[in-house]
Design a protein around this motif. Structure first.
Motif, PDB file in Angstrom:
ATOM      1  N   ASP A 182       0.814  -1.218   0.000  1.00  0.00           N
ATOM      2  CA  ASP A 182       0.000   0.000   0.000  1.00  0.00           C
ATOM      3  C   ASP A 182       0.848   1.269   0.000  1.00  0.00           C
ATOM      4  O   ASP A 182       0.385   2.329  -0.419  1.00  0.00           O
ATOM      5  N   ARG A 183       2.105   1.162   0.423  1.00  0.00           N
ATOM      6  CA  ARG A 183       2.996   2.325   0.465  1.00  0.00           C
ATOM      7  C   ARG A 183       4.032   2.316  -0.659  1.00  0.00           C
ATOM      8  O   ARG A 183       4.722   3.306  -0.877  1.00  0.00           O
TER       9      ARG A 183
ATOM     10  N   ASN B 185       6.135 -10.083   2.230  1.00  0.00           N
ATOM     11  CA  ASN B 185       5.003  -9.156   2.259  1.00  0.00           C
ATOM     12  C   ASN B 185       4.591  -8.892   3.702  1.00  0.00           C
ATOM     13  O   ASN B 185       4.700  -9.769   4.563  1.00  0.00           O
TER      14      ASN B 185
END
Length: 135
Positions: free
Chosen positions: A45-46, A122
Motif C-alpha cells: 500500500d505504500r 510481504n
C-alpha cells in the motif's frame, strides 16, 4: 579390492566433511542470531520495502547492504550498529521475492566480517529464515 577400500574411505571423508559443515553452519546461526537482527518487509500500500538491521552488541562499525536481482543492483553502505531504509518497489517481482535476496556484509569489532542473507516478505506474511556466514 583396493578400489573398494579407496571408495569407502572417500565416501567416509565426504560424509564427515558435510556433517562438519552443517554443524558449523548451525553454530554460526546460533551465535549470530543472538546478536544481529534483519528484516525486509514489503508494504504494497505504500510502495516500498523497509529494511531494518540491528546489532545488540553495538560493535558493528559498517554494513554494506545489497539487494540482488534488480535491473540495477541496489547497494548502500551504513556506519554504526543499526539502520532502517526504505527502498521503492511498485509490486512483487515477476518471479517472487526469492529472486531478490537481501544481503549484508557486516564489519564487526569482535566477529570480523559476517555475511547475512534474507528474503523480502510481504507485510503480514511469515518472516523468512536469516542465513549467517563467516566471511
Amino acid at each position: 579390492m583396493n578400489k573398494k577400500i579407496t571408495l569407502a574411505v572417500v565416501c567416509t571423508i565426504i560424509v564427515f566433511a558435510v556433517g562438519l559443515s552443517i554443524t558449523q553452519n548451525i553454530a554460526a546461526n546460533e551465535k549470530y542470531s543472538r546478536v544481529f537482527s534483519l528484516s525486509a518487509t514489503f508494504f504494497a500500500d505504500r510502495g516500498y520495502v523497509e529494511i531494518k538491521f540491528n546489532d545488540v552488541s553495538q560493535k558493528t562499525t559498517s554494513v554494506t547492504l545489497e539487494i540482488l536481482g534488480m535491473e540495477q543492483s541496489y547497494q548502500k553502505i551504513f556506519s554504526g550498529p543499526n539502520f532502517s531504509v526504505r527502498v521503492p518497489f511498485s509490486a512483487v517481482p515477476q518471479y517472487g521475492w526469492k529472486s531478490m535476496p537481501v544481503t549484508l556484509v557486516v564489519e564487526h569489532q569482535e566477529f570480523g566480517r559476517v555475511g547475512i542473507k534474507t528474503e523480502i516478505h510481504n507485510q503480514g506474511d511469515r518472516v523468512p529464515q536469516i542465513i549467517y556466514s563467516e566471511l
